[in-house]
Design a protein around this motif. Structure first.
Motif, PDB file in Angstrom:
ATOM      1  N   GLU A 163      34.601  83.344  75.356  1.00 20.89           N
ATOM      2  CA  GLU A 163      33.915  84.099  76.408  1.00 20.89           C
ATOM      3  C   GLU A 163      32.461  84.354  76.036  1.00 20.89           C
ATOM      4  O   GLU A 163      31.571  84.278  76.886  1.00 20.89           O
ATOM      5  CB  GLU A 163      34.643  85.418  76.676  1.00 20.89           C
ATOM      6  CG  GLU A 163      35.940  85.238  77.414  1.00 20.89           C
ATOM      7  CD  GLU A 163      35.786  84.467  78.727  1.00 20.89           C
ATOM      8  OE1 GLU A 163      34.865  84.787  79.508  1.00 20.89           O
ATOM      9  OE2 GLU A 163      36.560  83.529  78.952  1.00 20.89           O
ATOM     10  N   GLN A 203      38.898  75.230  75.653  1.00 17.70           N
ATOM     11  CA  GLN A 203      39.695  75.142  74.421  1.00 17.70           C
ATOM     12  C   GLN A 203      40.811  74.148  74.652  1.00 17.70           C
ATOM     13  O   GLN A 203      41.461  74.167  75.706  1.00 17.70           O
ATOM     14  CB  GLN A 203      40.284  76.517  74.087  1.00 17.70           C
ATOM     15  CG  GLN A 203      41.136  76.570  72.841  1.00 17.70           C
ATOM     16  CD  GLN A 203      40.310  76.722  71.572  1.00 17.70           C
ATOM     17  OE1 GLN A 203      39.338  77.453  71.555  1.00 17.70           O
ATOM     18  NE2 GLN A 203      40.697  76.022  70.529  1.00 17.70           N
ATOM     19  N   GLU A 211      39.630  83.730  71.922  1.00 18.97           N
ATOM     20  CA  GLU A 211      39.256  83.927  73.334  1.00 18.97           C
ATOM     21  C   GLU A 211      37.948  84.704  73.440  1.00 18.97           C
ATOM     22  O   GLU A 211      37.127  84.425  74.313  1.00 18.97           O
ATOM     23  CB  GLU A 211      40.381  84.652  74.083  1.00 18.97           C
ATOM     24  CG  GLU A 211      41.588  83.784  74.355  1.00 18.97           C
ATOM     25  CD  GLU A 211      41.266  82.579  75.246  1.00 18.97           C
ATOM     26  OE1 GLU A 211      40.485  82.727  76.197  1.00 18.97           O
ATOM     27  OE2 GLU A 211      41.793  81.494  74.953  1.00 18.97           O
TER      28      GLU A 211
END
Length: 126
Positions: A53, A99, A49
């Motif tokens: 980002e 994703q 993650e």
């Protein structure tokens, strides 16, 4: 810089970034119109993650259209991971990073001042 050279450099930058994770599958799709293009890149590597980002932030950084040709000429130079994405982010009209179960999907739209977004599949935000 010729259009073909710019496209080759853009594909080289994003694929070079993704190949650092040694994916077993990497798919690049190109859609061209007179005043722009859409690159869709898929791989089969799981990304954290934090990395997603970071990618979104780099690809959606402040646009610098006045310097696009200069930065376009810089593609292909030896740069490290996020620097490659920053370089792309300065030239992009719109980007999405998502994703999936099998990997990542990156959509990148590039274009000139005459870019007509209705000719491309840019998602409409609510």
């Amino acid at each position: 810089m010729k259009r073909k050279d710019l496209i080759l450099n853009l594909i080289g930058e994003i694929s070079n970034y993704l190949l650092d994770d040694d994916p077993m599958r990497l798919v690049i799709s190109l859609h061209q119109e007179e005043d722009g293009l859409h690159l869709c890149i898929l791989d089969d590597t799981k990304h954290s993650e934090d990395e997603l980002e970071s990618m979104k932030k780099a690809l959606n950084s402040r646009k610098r259209p006045e310097l696009a040709e200069y930065y376009g000429a810089m593609t292909g130079h030896d740069m490290l991971g996020s620097a490659r994405l920053d370089l792309l982010g300065w030239q992009i009209k719109h980007s999405d990073v998502t994703q999936s179960d099998s990997g990542i999907k990156i959509d990148l739209w590039f274009g000139s001042e005459k870019f007509q977004s209705d000719k491309f599949s840019i998602p409409v935000k609510d």
